[in-house]
Design a protein around this motif. Structure first.
Motif, PDB file in Angstrom:
ATOM      1  N   ASP A 158       0.838  -1.199   0.000  1.00 36.80           N
ATOM      2  CA  ASP A 158       0.000   0.000   0.000  1.00 36.80           C
ATOM      3  C   ASP A 158       0.874   1.251   0.000  1.00 36.80           C
ATOM      4  O   ASP A 158       1.999   1.235   0.514  1.00 36.80           O
ATOM      5  N   ILE A 159       0.327   2.325  -0.564  1.00 34.92           N
ATOM      6  CA  ILE A 159       0.987   3.632  -0.556  1.00 34.92           C
ATOM      7  C   ILE A 159      -0.033   4.654  -0.063  1.00 34.92           C
ATOM      8  O   ILE A 159      -1.174   4.671  -0.534  1.00 34.92           O
ATOM      9  N   SER A 160       0.363   5.504   0.856  1.00 39.63           N
ATOM     10  CA  SER A 160      -0.581   6.473   1.414  1.00 39.63           C
ATOM     11  C   SER A 160      -0.684   7.721   0.542  1.00 39.63           C
ATOM     12  O   SER A 160       0.261   8.086  -0.170  1.00 39.63           O
ATOM     13  N   TYR A 161      -1.833   8.367   0.624  1.00 38.91           N
ATOM     14  CA  TYR A 161      -2.052   9.598  -0.127  1.00 38.91           C
ATOM     15  C   TYR A 161      -1.062  10.675   0.300  1.00 38.91           C
ATOM     16  O   TYR A 161      -0.581  11.460  -0.535  1.00 38.91           O
ATOM     17  N   GLN A 162      -0.737  10.748   1.590  1.00 39.98           N
ATOM     18  CA  GLN A 162       0.179  11.771   2.079  1.00 39.98           C
ATOM     19  C   GLN A 162       1.561  11.620   1.454  1.00 39.98           C
ATOM     20  O   GLN A 162       2.240  12.621   1.178  1.00 39.98           O
ATOM     21  N   GLU A 163       1.985  10.388   1.200  1.00 37.92           N
ATOM     22  CA  GLU A 163       3.265  10.170   0.515  1.00 37.92           C
ATOM     23  C   GLU A 163       3.200  10.685  -0.917  1.00 37.92           C
ATOM     24  O   GLU A 163       4.114  11.373  -1.392  1.00 37.92           O
ATOM     25  N   LEU A 164       2.120  10.340  -1.611  1.00 42.41           N
ATOM     26  CA  LEU A 164       1.949  10.795  -2.998  1.00 42.41           C
ATOM     27  C   LEU A 164       1.849  12.306  -3.058  1.00 42.41           C
ATOM     28  O   LEU A 164       2.431  12.961  -3.935  1.00 42.41           O
ATOM     29  N   ARG A 165       1.104  12.873  -2.124  1.00 41.62           N
ATOM     30  CA  ARG A 165       0.881  14.324  -2.096  1.00 41.62           C
ATOM     31  C   ARG A 165       2.198  15.082  -1.958  1.00 41.62           C
ATOM     32  O   ARG A 165       2.421  16.096  -2.636  1.00 41.62           O
ATOM     33  N   ALA A 166       3.073  14.604  -1.095  1.00 39.19           N
ATOM     34  CA  ALA A 166       4.358  15.275  -0.879  1.00 39.19           C
ATOM     35  C   ALA A 166       5.195  15.280  -2.155  1.00 39.19           C
ATOM     36  O   ALA A 166       5.815  16.300  -2.510  1.00 39.19           O
ATOM     37  N   ILE A 167       5.203  14.152  -2.868  1.00 40.41           N
ATOM     38  CA  ILE A 167       5.978  14.072  -4.111  1.00 40.41           C
ATOM     39  C   ILE A 167       5.316  14.893  -5.214  1.00 40.41           C
ATOM     40  O   ILE A 167       5.985  15.536  -6.025  1.00 40.41           O
ATOM     41  N   GLN A 168       3.987  14.875  -5.247  1.00 41.34           N
ATOM     42  CA  GLN A 168       3.260  15.676  -6.231  1.00 41.34           C
ATOM     43  C   GLN A 168       3.622  17.151  -6.097  1.00 41.34           C
ATOM     44  O   GLN A 168       3.856  17.840  -7.088  1.00 41.34           O
ATOM     45  N   MET A 169       3.680  17.633  -4.864  1.00 38.13           N
ATOM     46  CA  MET A 169       3.992  19.041  -4.618  1.00 38.13           C
ATOM     47  C   MET A 169       5.442  19.366  -4.958  1.00 38.13           C
ATOM     48  O   MET A 169       5.749  20.462  -5.421  1.00 38.13           O
ATOM     49  N   GLN A 170       6.344  18.420  -4.745  1.00 40.57           N
ATOM     50  CA  GLN A 170       7.765  18.674  -4.985  1.00 40.57           C
ATOM     51  C   GLN A 170       8.145  18.515  -6.451  1.00 40.57           C
ATOM     52  O   GLN A 170       8.951  19.293  -6.972  1.00 40.57           O
ATOM     53  N   TYR A 171       7.560  17.520  -7.127  1.00 39.96           N
ATOM     54  CA  TYR A 171       7.988  17.196  -8.488  1.00 39.96           C
ATOM     55  C   TYR A 171       6.975  17.582  -9.568  1.00 39.96           C
ATOM     56  O   TYR A 171       7.258  17.434 -10.749  1.00 39.96           O
ATOM     57  N   GLY A 172       5.793  18.046  -9.167  1.00 41.45           N
ATOM     58  CA  GLY A 172       4.808  18.460 -10.154  1.00 41.45           C
ATOM     59  C   GLY A 172       4.324  17.327 -11.030  1.00 41.45           C
ATOM     60  O   GLY A 172       4.175  17.487 -12.247  1.00 41.45           O
ATOM     61  N   ILE A 173       4.085  16.168 -10.420  1.00 41.98           N
ATOM     62  CA  ILE A 173       3.610  14.996 -11.150  1.00 41.98           C
ATOM     63  C   ILE A 173       2.366  14.466 -10.444  1.00 41.98           C
ATOM     64  O   ILE A 173       2.309  14.446  -9.214  1.00 41.98           O
ATOM     65  N   SER A 174       1.358  14.081 -11.184  1.00 39.61           N
ATOM     66  CA  SER A 174       0.065  13.707 -10.614  1.00 39.61           C
ATOM     67  C   SER A 174       0.131  12.399  -9.838  1.00 39.61           C
ATOM     68  O   SER A 174       1.036  11.575 -10.036  1.00 39.61           O
ATOM     69  N   CYS A 175      -0.862  12.197  -8.973  1.00 41.31           N
ATOM     70  CA  CYS A 175      -0.963  10.936  -8.223  1.00 41.31           C
ATOM     71  C   CYS A 175      -1.137   9.760  -9.173  1.00 41.31           C
ATOM     72  O   CYS A 175      -0.584   8.671  -8.946  1.00 41.31           O
ATOM     73  N   ASP A 176      -1.920   9.938 -10.232  1.00 39.38           N
ATOM     74  CA  ASP A 176      -2.116   8.858 -11.205  1.00 39.38           C
ATOM     75  C   ASP A 176      -0.786   8.435 -11.830  1.00 39.38           C
ATOM     76  O   ASP A 176      -0.499   7.243 -11.982  1.00 39.38           O
ATOM     77  N   ALA A 177       0.022   9.426 -12.213  1.00 38.40           N
ATOM     78  CA  ALA A 177       1.316   9.126 -12.833  1.00 38.40           C
ATOM     79  C   ALA A 177       2.258   8.459 -11.837  1.00 38.40           C
ATOM     80  O   ALA A 177       3.042   7.587 -12.203  1.00 38.40           O
ATOM     81  N   LEU A 178       2.166   8.854 -10.582  1.00 38.46           N
ATOM     82  CA  LEU A 178       3.010   8.243  -9.555  1.00 38.46           C
ATOM     83  C   LEU A 178       2.606   6.792  -9.293  1.00 38.46           C
ATOM     84  O   LEU A 178       3.465   5.914  -9.129  1.00 38.46           O
ATOM     85  N   MET A 179       1.311   6.539  -9.254  1.00 40.44           N
ATOM     86  CA  MET A 179       0.853   5.166  -9.048  1.00 40.44           C
ATOM     87  C   MET A 179       1.220   4.291 -10.251  1.00 40.44           C
ATOM     88  O   MET A 179       1.580   3.112 -10.095  1.00 40.44           O
ATOM     89  N   TYR A 180       1.133   4.846 -11.442  1.00 37.93           N
ATOM     90  CA  TYR A 180       1.547   4.102 -12.630  1.00 37.93           C
ATOM     91  C   TYR A 180       3.041   3.788 -12.549  1.00 37.93           C
ATOM     92  O   TYR A 180       3.482   2.680 -12.887  1.00 37.93           O
ATOM     93  N   LYS A 181       3.815   4.764 -12.073  1.00 44.78           N
ATOM     94  CA  LYS A 181       5.259   4.546 -11.952  1.00 44.78           C
ATOM     95  C   LYS A 181       5.561   3.461 -10.923  1.00 44.78           C
ATOM     96  O   LYS A 181       6.474   2.649 -11.109  1.00 44.78           O
ATOM     97  N   ALA A 182       4.788   3.455  -9.827  1.00 44.98           N
ATOM     98  CA  ALA A 182       4.974   2.422  -8.811  1.00 44.98           C
ATOM     99  C   ALA A 182       4.727   1.041  -9.395  1.00 44.98           C
ATOM    100  O   ALA A 182       5.453   0.073  -9.095  1.00 44.98           O
TER     101      ALA A 182
END
Length: 352
Positions: free
Chosen positions: A251-275
C-alpha cells in the motif's frame, strides 16, 4: 507581395485561426458584410475600406496592423504526427494556422533581440524499448543539467532549449500535440484549460515524440506508451522514486503521494503508474487503485486535485517587452507582434 495581396492572405489566415467559415465570419460581423465580399477580399479581387477593416479586426480579434504586416518568415509546412489528435479537421486547420502565426512572430522577435535558440536533438541511435527510453530521460537530464531534482518549470525548460510552446482553448478530449515547422522549428501545443500537472506531463510526452528517434518497428500505440514513460521518467527518475518508496510495497498512502506531487509536479495517477511500472506495487494493486477511483467520487477528486503552481508559456512575451524596453521596436510593433492593442501594451509596459 502588394498591400492588397498581404491583406488577402492575412484575412484568410486570421479567419482560419479563429476557426470561422466564411458564413460564420459574416455572422460574427452582424451580417454587415456578405460572404461574396469576404471571398473577394481573400482572393484579392476587392480592396477593403477603413470601416470594413475595423469590423474584420474586431470580429477576428486581431489588431488592424496585423492585416498589413508583411510576411518576413515563410512557413512552408506544419507537420503533425499521423496519430489522431481527437480534433476535427476544422480545429486542426485552425491550430496549424495559429502555429504558423506564432512561429512567424516568434522568429521575428528572436532575430530582433538576437536571441534565437537552435534546437538539436542529442539522440541519434534508434529507440524501441522501455530501457532505452529511461536511459534517454536520464541522459537528457544530465545534458540539460537538471540532475535528480524536480523540474521547476517544464515550459520554461523547453523554451530555453529551442522548443516553442503555445497554449490553446480546446475540448477536454485534447491534451496536446507536437509539430515540426519547416522541418526546423519544434512546437508543442497544450490545452491551456488543464491543471499544471497534466500540462507538464503532456509537454514532456510531446517532447518525447520530438526528441526520440523511434525505430520504424515501433507501432503508433507503443510509441505513445513509450513517450508517456519518457515523460514520467523526466519528471522523476525511477532511482529517485525507489529511494523514496523502497523496492516493494503493498500500500501507498495519499500523504506520501501528495508530498511528491507538490515537490515534483507529477500527478498521483502518474506516480501510481510509476509504482506499478517500477515493480514497487503489483499489477493487481494498481488495478484496484483505478477501480477505486472510478467507484468513489470523493477519492477520485482527491487524487486529481492539482497542487503544483500553474505554468504558462511566457518567453515570447518577455522577448517582446525586452525589445520594447530597450527601444529595439516601437509600441506599435510590439502590439502587432503580441496581437494586442496599443493601449494594452502601454498599460502592461510599466517601466520601473
Amino acid at each position: 507581395m502588394t498591400q492588397n495581396e498581404i491583406f488577402a492572405q492575412r484575412l484568410k489566415n486570421a479567419r482560419v485561426m479563429k476557426g470561422y467559415s466564411m458564413d460564420e465570419l459574416v455572422s460574427a460581423m452582424g451580417n454587415s458584410l456578405s460572404k461574396m465580399a469576404i471571398s473577394k477580399y481573400e482572393k484579392c479581387q476587392l480592396s477593403p475600406n477603413s470601416s470594413v477593416i475595423i469590423s474584420l479586426s474586431k470580429a477576428l480579434e486581431q489588431p488592424v496592423d496585423y492585416f498589413f504586416k508583411p510576411f518576413t518568415v515563410r512557413i512552408d509546412s506544419v507537420k503533425f504526427r499521423k496519430i489522431k489528435s481527437k480534433l476535427g479537421a476544422k480545429q486542426e486547420k485552425s491550430i496549424k494556422e495559429n502555429i504558423s502565426d506564432l512561429v512567424e512572430r516568434y522568429i521575428t522577435i528572436e532575430e530582433i533581440c538576437n536571441a534565437a535558440v537552435i534546437f538539436n536533438s542529442p539522440f541519434k541511435d534508434k529507440i524501441s524499448t522501455s530501457v532505452q527510453v529511461k536511459k534517454a530521460a536520464f541522459d537528457l537530464r544530465e545534458l540539460w543539467k537538471i540532475g535528480n531534482d524536480g523540474i521547476v518549470n517544464v515550459i520554461d525548460l523547453l523554451e530555453e532549449h529551442g522548443i516553442k510552446v503555445m497554449e490553446i482553448d480546446a475540448p477536454d478530449s485534447f491534451d496536446g500535440l507536437s509539430s515540426m515547422v519547416n522541418d526546423k522549428y519544434p512546437v508543442i501545443v497544450l490545452n491551456k484549460n488543464f491543471p499544471s500537472e497534466r500540462k507538464r506531463f503532456t509537454a514532456l510526452h510531446e517532447l518525447g515524440h520530438i526528441i526520440l528517434p523511434f525505430d520504424e518497428s515501433v507501432e503508433e500505440k507503443n510509441e505513445e506508451n513509450l513517450c508517456s514513460l519518457f515523460s514520467n521518467e523526466m519528471l522523476i527518475l525511477e532511482s529517485v522514486f525507489k529511494n523514496m518508496f523502497g523496492s516493494s510495497r503493498h500500500d501507498i498512502s495519499y500523504q506520501e503521494l501528495r508530498a511528491i506531487q507538490m515537490q515534483y509536479g507529477i500527478s498521483c495517477d502518474a506516480l501510481m503508474y510509476k509504482a506499478k511500472e517500477s515493480g514497487i506495487i503489483s499489477e493487481q494493486r494498481h488495478k484496484t487503485y483505478c477501480i477505486q477511483k472510478n467507484r468513489i467520487p470523493e477519492f477520485k477528486k482527491r487524487m486529481e486535485t492539482s497542487l503544483y503552481p500553474p505554468e504558462e508559456s511566457n518567453r515570447f512575451v518577455r522577448l517582446v517587452y525586452n525589445a520594447l524596453s530597450n527601444e529595439l521596436i516601437t509600441t506599435s510593433k510590439a502590439a502587432s507582434l503580441l496581437h494586442q492593442s496599443l493601449e494594452q501594451v502601454r498599460g502592461d509596459l510599466a517601466l520601473v
